[in-house]
Design an enzyme around this catalytic site. Structure first.
Site, mmCIF file in Angstrom:
data_model
loop_
_atom_site.group_PDB
_atom_site.id
_atom_site.type_symbol
_atom_site.label_atom_id
_atom_site.label_comp_id
_atom_site.label_asym_id
_atom_site.label_seq_id
_atom_site.Cartn_x
_atom_site.Cartn_y
_atom_site.Cartn_z
ATOM 1 N N LYS A 50 14.764 -27.797 20.236
ATOM 2 C CA LYS A 50 15.183 -28.018 21.628
ATOM 3 C C LYS A 50 13.939 -28.139 22.488
ATOM 4 C CE LYS A 50 17.081 -24.590 24.325
ATOM 5 N NZ LYS A 50 16.106 -24.446 25.429
ATOM 6 N N GLU B 222 21.668 -25.697 32.247
ATOM 7 C CA GLU B 222 21.442 -24.316 32.714
ATOM 8 C C GLU B 222 21.468 -24.225 34.237
ATOM 9 O OE1 GLU B 222 18.270 -22.105 30.861
ATOM 10 O OE2 GLU B 222 18.429 -20.473 32.310
HETATM 11 O O1 KIV Z 1 15.394 -19.764 25.497
HETATM 12 C C1 KIV Z 1 16.614 -19.631 25.660
HETATM 13 O O2 KIV Z 1 17.220 -18.586 25.374
HETATM 14 C C2 KIV Z 1 17.343 -20.751 26.216
HETATM 15 C C3 KIV Z 1 18.764 -20.492 26.630
HETATM 16 C C4 KIV Z 1 18.753 -19.799 27.921
HETATM 17 C C5 KIV Z 1 19.563 -21.716 26.656
HETATM 18 O O3 KIV Z 1 16.825 -21.793 26.369
#
Ligand code: KIV
EC number: 2.1.2.11
Length: 263
Positions: free
Chosen positions: A113, A183
């Site tokens: 991600k 988010e």
């Molecule tokens: O790092 C994380 O936990 C995240 C979530 C808040 C989606 O990116």
């Protein structure tokens, strides 16, 4: 059968909500997987909730890999996604391929991600997906930009800002992301994005209209000393752990544990 990125897209089409949580270690990841969580994110939030940093910015690629390996060893079903930490992908597509490649090769996770959906990031996503690396996007409040935002505040509050977030969602979809984290944006903006993209949206503080929901596990379990207002605690482990440790401590001091064997 292990959950795939394709499966998530099929669930969006069927209207089956996606259940996602973060995890950073073997024991918690095993519990989440056994409980049937669909997607486990080894988030760079580990920097704040596990390593005690003030923001996610200091988290390194080595730290992400270390924790993702522990999660991987526990998980049999859930799709594992690992965050690319700050400044391990923003410099160039080559840097992103190198960092994401290390995560996939060294941890066995299925996807990475990254945050933000501007033109440069969309081009990077395009490069990553073209070499076969599945990418999840993350827009709205992107914690790696906390200093630019001036705090962890809701994003997309003006018409211009919400139009920019929608444009980012469309650009990331076109670049090949298989899902998007939304988010801390207004519920109606999340709804609009969810209706306009064919990939699943997974919300955190983004209202009820997303294709799935994600929360930080420490918030859900009530271990954190602070949590955002949108994070619902489902347990109060902070209190449970404190009580257990106090009881243990007392029994050790009073020589009640371990019990002295009777002669
Ligand atoms: O790092 C994380 O936990 C995240 C979530 C808040 C989606 O990116």
């Amino acid at each position: 059968m292990a959950i795939t990125t394709r499966q998530l897209i099929q669930w969006k089409q069927k209207g089956r909500p996606i259940v996602a949580l973060t995890a950073y270690d073997y024991t918690i990841a095993q519990l989440l997987d056994n409980a049937g969580v669909d997607l486990i994110l080894v988030g760079d939030s580990l920097g704040m909730v596990t390593l005690g940093y003030e923001t996610t910015l200091p988290v390194t690629l080595e730290e992400m890999i270390h924790h993702a390996k522990a999660v991987r060893r526990a998980v049999k079903q859930a799709l594992i996604v690992v965050d690319l930490p700050f400044l391990t992908y923003q410099e160039s597509a080559q840097q992103a391929i190198h960092s994401a490649g290390r995560i996939l090769k060294e941890t066995g996770a299925q996807a990475v991600k990254l945050e933000n959906g501007n033109e440069a990031i969309a081009q990077t996503v395009n490069k990553l997906t073209s070499v076969g690396i599945p990418v999840m996007g993350h827009i709205g409040l992107t914690p790696q930009s906390v200093h630019q935002f001036g705090g962890y505040r809701q994003q997309g509050k003006t018409p211009d800002a919400s139009a920019r977030i929608l444009a980012e969602a469309l650009a990331l979809e076109a670049a090949g992301t298989f899902a998007l984290i939304l988010e801390h944006i207004e519920a109606n903006l999340a709804k609009e994005i969810t209706e306009k993209v064919s990939i699943p949206t997974i919300g955190i503080g983004a209202g009820a209209y997303c294709d799935g929901q994600i929360l930080v596990i420490n918030d859900v379990l009530g271990i954190s000393d602070w949590r955002p207002p949108f994070a619902k605690p489902y347990a109060n482990l902070r209190e449970t752990i404190t009580q257990a440790v106090k009881e243990y401590s007392l029994e050790v001091k009073e020589r009640k544990f371990p019990q002295i064997p009777s002669p």
